[in-house]
Scaffold this active site. Sequence first.
Site, mmCIF file in Angstrom:
data_model
loop_
_atom_site.group_PDB
_atom_site.id
_atom_site.type_symbol
_atom_site.label_atom_id
_atom_site.label_comp_id
_atom_site.label_asym_id
_atom_site.label_seq_id
_atom_site.Cartn_x
_atom_site.Cartn_y
_atom_site.Cartn_z
ATOM 1 N N CYS A 84 0.819 -1.222 0.000
ATOM 2 C CA CYS A 84 0.000 0.000 0.000
ATOM 3 C C CYS A 84 0.849 1.266 0.000
ATOM 4 O O CYS A 84 0.321 2.366 -0.169
ATOM 5 C CB CYS A 84 -0.937 0.006 1.207
ATOM 6 S SG CYS A 84 -1.995 -1.432 1.264
ATOM 7 N N CYS A 206 -13.235 0.270 8.209
ATOM 8 C CA CYS A 206 -12.380 -0.236 7.123
ATOM 9 C C CYS A 206 -12.418 0.699 5.923
ATOM 10 O O CYS A 206 -13.460 1.276 5.599
ATOM 11 C CB CYS A 206 -12.875 -1.599 6.645
ATOM 12 S SG CYS A 206 -13.040 -2.830 7.942
ATOM 13 N N LYS A 324 -10.244 5.909 4.245
ATOM 14 C CA LYS A 324 -11.511 5.399 4.779
ATOM 15 C C LYS A 324 -12.690 5.756 3.885
ATOM 16 O O LYS A 324 -13.515 4.897 3.577
ATOM 17 C CB LYS A 324 -11.736 5.949 6.209
ATOM 18 C CG LYS A 324 -13.123 5.740 6.748
ATOM 19 C CD LYS A 324 -13.412 4.252 6.936
ATOM 20 C CE LYS A 324 -14.860 3.846 6.848
ATOM 21 N NZ LYS A 324 -15.391 3.620 5.513
ATOM 22 N N HIS A 328 -9.209 3.716 -1.281
ATOM 23 C CA HIS A 328 -7.838 3.184 -1.189
ATOM 24 C C HIS A 328 -7.584 2.289 -2.411
ATOM 25 O O HIS A 328 -7.807 1.087 -2.356
ATOM 26 C CB HIS A 328 -7.693 2.405 0.123
ATOM 27 C CG HIS A 328 -6.305 1.895 0.395
ATOM 28 N ND1 HIS A 328 -5.175 2.405 -0.209
ATOM 29 C CD2 HIS A 328 -5.866 0.910 1.227
ATOM 30 C CE1 HIS A 328 -4.108 1.754 0.235
ATOM 31 N NE2 HIS A 328 -4.500 0.840 1.100
HETATM 32 N N1 COA Z 1 -16.944 1.239 4.518
HETATM 33 C C1 COA Z 1 -18.238 1.608 4.397
HETATM 34 N N2 COA Z 1 -19.097 0.973 3.567
HETATM 35 C C2 COA Z 1 -18.621 -0.049 2.843
HETATM 36 C C3 COA Z 1 -17.294 -0.469 2.916
HETATM 37 C C4 COA Z 1 -16.431 0.226 3.797
HETATM 38 N N3 COA Z 1 -15.167 -0.144 3.927
HETATM 39 N N4 COA Z 1 -17.115 -1.509 2.061
HETATM 40 C C5 COA Z 1 -18.284 -1.733 1.460
HETATM 41 N N5 COA Z 1 -19.203 -0.854 1.934
HETATM 42 C C6 COA Z 1 -20.609 -0.773 1.579
HETATM 43 C C7 COA Z 1 -20.802 -0.754 0.084
HETATM 44 O O1 COA Z 1 -20.811 0.580 -0.412
HETATM 45 C C8 COA Z 1 -22.141 -1.401 -0.052
HETATM 46 O O2 COA Z 1 -23.135 -0.434 0.252
HETATM 47 P P1 COA Z 1 -24.528 -0.390 -0.531
HETATM 48 O O3 COA Z 1 -25.201 -1.726 -0.223
HETATM 49 O O4 COA Z 1 -25.222 0.789 0.056
HETATM 50 O O5 COA Z 1 -24.187 -0.265 -1.980
HETATM 51 C C9 COA Z 1 -22.166 -2.441 1.060
HETATM 52 O O6 COA Z 1 -21.216 -1.969 2.047
HETATM 53 C C10 COA Z 1 -21.755 -3.836 0.605
HETATM 54 O O7 COA Z 1 -20.570 -3.716 -0.183
HETATM 55 P P2 COA Z 1 -19.642 -4.961 -0.461
HETATM 56 O O8 COA Z 1 -18.654 -4.554 -1.524
HETATM 57 O O9 COA Z 1 -20.481 -6.178 -0.717
HETATM 58 O O10 COA Z 1 -18.864 -5.116 0.910
HETATM 59 P P3 COA Z 1 -18.009 -6.348 1.392
HETATM 60 O O11 COA Z 1 -18.668 -6.917 2.575
HETATM 61 O O12 COA Z 1 -17.700 -7.259 0.234
HETATM 62 O O13 COA Z 1 -16.619 -5.660 1.792
HETATM 63 C C11 COA Z 1 -15.012 -5.078 3.417
HETATM 64 C C12 COA Z 1 -16.473 -4.976 3.002
HETATM 65 C C13 COA Z 1 -14.803 -4.289 4.690
HETATM 66 C C14 COA Z 1 -14.636 -6.546 3.666
HETATM 67 C C15 COA Z 1 -14.122 -4.475 2.252
HETATM 68 O O14 COA Z 1 -14.476 -3.135 2.094
HETATM 69 C C16 COA Z 1 -12.650 -4.603 2.564
HETATM 70 O O15 COA Z 1 -12.071 -5.684 2.401
HETATM 71 N N6 COA Z 1 -11.992 -3.527 2.979
HETATM 72 C C17 COA Z 1 -10.576 -3.546 3.346
HETATM 73 C C18 COA Z 1 -9.687 -3.487 2.118
HETATM 74 C C19 COA Z 1 -8.246 -3.617 2.517
HETATM 75 O O16 COA Z 1 -7.904 -4.441 3.348
HETATM 76 N N7 COA Z 1 -7.371 -2.826 1.930
HETATM 77 C C20 COA Z 1 -5.974 -2.808 2.278
HETATM 78 C C21 COA Z 1 -5.783 -2.181 3.603
HETATM 79 S S1 COA Z 1 -4.136 -2.306 4.220
#
Ligand code: COA
Length: 381
Positions: A84, A206, A324, A328
């Site tokens: 990252c 996240c 956030k 990212h």
């Molecule tokens: N914060 C807020 N809302 C989020 C979100 C987040 N991080 N991620 C997804 N959403 C929302 C989407 O907009 C969607 O909303 P909607 O239904 O109103 O359209 C809903 O949640 C479902 O989205 P989806 O893509 O199915 O979510 P998910 O459950 O597959 O993924 C996480 C959620 C947290 C697992 C994913 O965002 C993630 O893996 N984040 C971390 C990424 C990471 O690790 N990056 C490197 C960091 S070092």
Amino acid sequence: MPQGYVVGVGKTRFGPTSKSLPMLAQEALIAALEDAGLTIGDIDAFIVANYLGGPNEGRLHLNSVVAGLLPGVNLPGWRVEAACASGGVAVHQALLSLSRYENVLVLGVERMSGIPGMLLTKNIGMAGDLDLDQGAGLNFPASYALVAQRHMQTYGTTTRDLELISLKNHENARRNPLAHFYHKSVVQADIDAGVTVASPLRLFDCCPVSDGAAAAVISRDSRDGRSIPVLGSGLSTDAISLTQRTVHTSFQAARDAAATAYAQADIVAADVDFAEVHDCFTIAEIVAMEDLGFCEPGAAVSLIRGGVTSRDGSLPVNASGGLKAGGHAIGATGVGQVYEVVRQLRGEAGDRQLARAEIGLTHNVGGVGGTCAIHVMGSAS
Ligand code: COA
């Protein structure tokens, strides 16, 4: 004396898109060249920052992919990968390479959407230790959850503090048309409804999964009044496994990179007016503030509770929405932070322009503190 100048910046929106990786790269690089008032003929070398091109979409050799966007132009070009922190490391390298080249284009680009969740989590997890941490189930949310738990035990940080960061950064993103969650209004009830991802981190702690690209032209000399001096550039690394660290509430690489950047810039932490920090998870913003010396260890929460880091506070943090809520797009993030700081320093940040923006800082972390690149930009005293 400045390490170099950012003379042009460009950025796509961060967030899910149907655009391909080359299309995103092209959009950002054209925007940066136009912003600099240069053509590709003025560029002497380019650096591509990317992390997931291989595992996510079977696309590597990205310097040549970018060369394919520039027919007839054959420049020295190479790819940088530091998870990252790829973007921040690429900016650091561009500054170092000014001893040889006059104008260097840095391009960060990533595509992450559309990859099944389990596979994407595994691919992101490659930035962590394979033998010990990942084997114990320490994917990225779990690793940062451990950091949060330890911070809570040591300093009394609460889930409410994490919520305040999330609310602030989502509110900031509503002023940033290029942010992942620009269109999303987030209130306490949304946070309360979020599922637990890795305790104590919930959905709104996240960063999301974003596509996007950002570019910057970095030059040996200032071009005009819009050129932004890079006063300091610090880079440091640390052991990849959390089992090799004795402290889990702070990242030594960030502390070391900050010390280098401040020394080069001849400033102290208190001179920084605003910062874009690597809040991949809300707890990471707290750790960043403490590692950057904005306060003593354990004291970041009092700044957050007091509104000091809000956009109208005395030290705004992540006025763009941060990772956030701004998004990212891993390999692009460090360059995107430079884009944001440059826009603020030039007074071109529109609706999100900060009242005081003379010295800005970017803090870009790879893995769980395994790499950190820090840049200080603004007016030299
Ligand atoms: N914060 C807020 N809302 C989020 C979100 C987040 N991080 N991620 C997804 N959403 C929302 C989407 O907009 C969607 O909303 P909607 O239904 O109103 O359209 C809903 O949640 C479902 O989205 P989806 O893509 O199915 O979510 P998910 O459950 O597959 O993924 C996480 C959620 C947290 C697992 C994913 O965002 C993630 O893996 N984040 C971390 C990424 C990471 O690790 N990056 C490197 C960091 S070092």
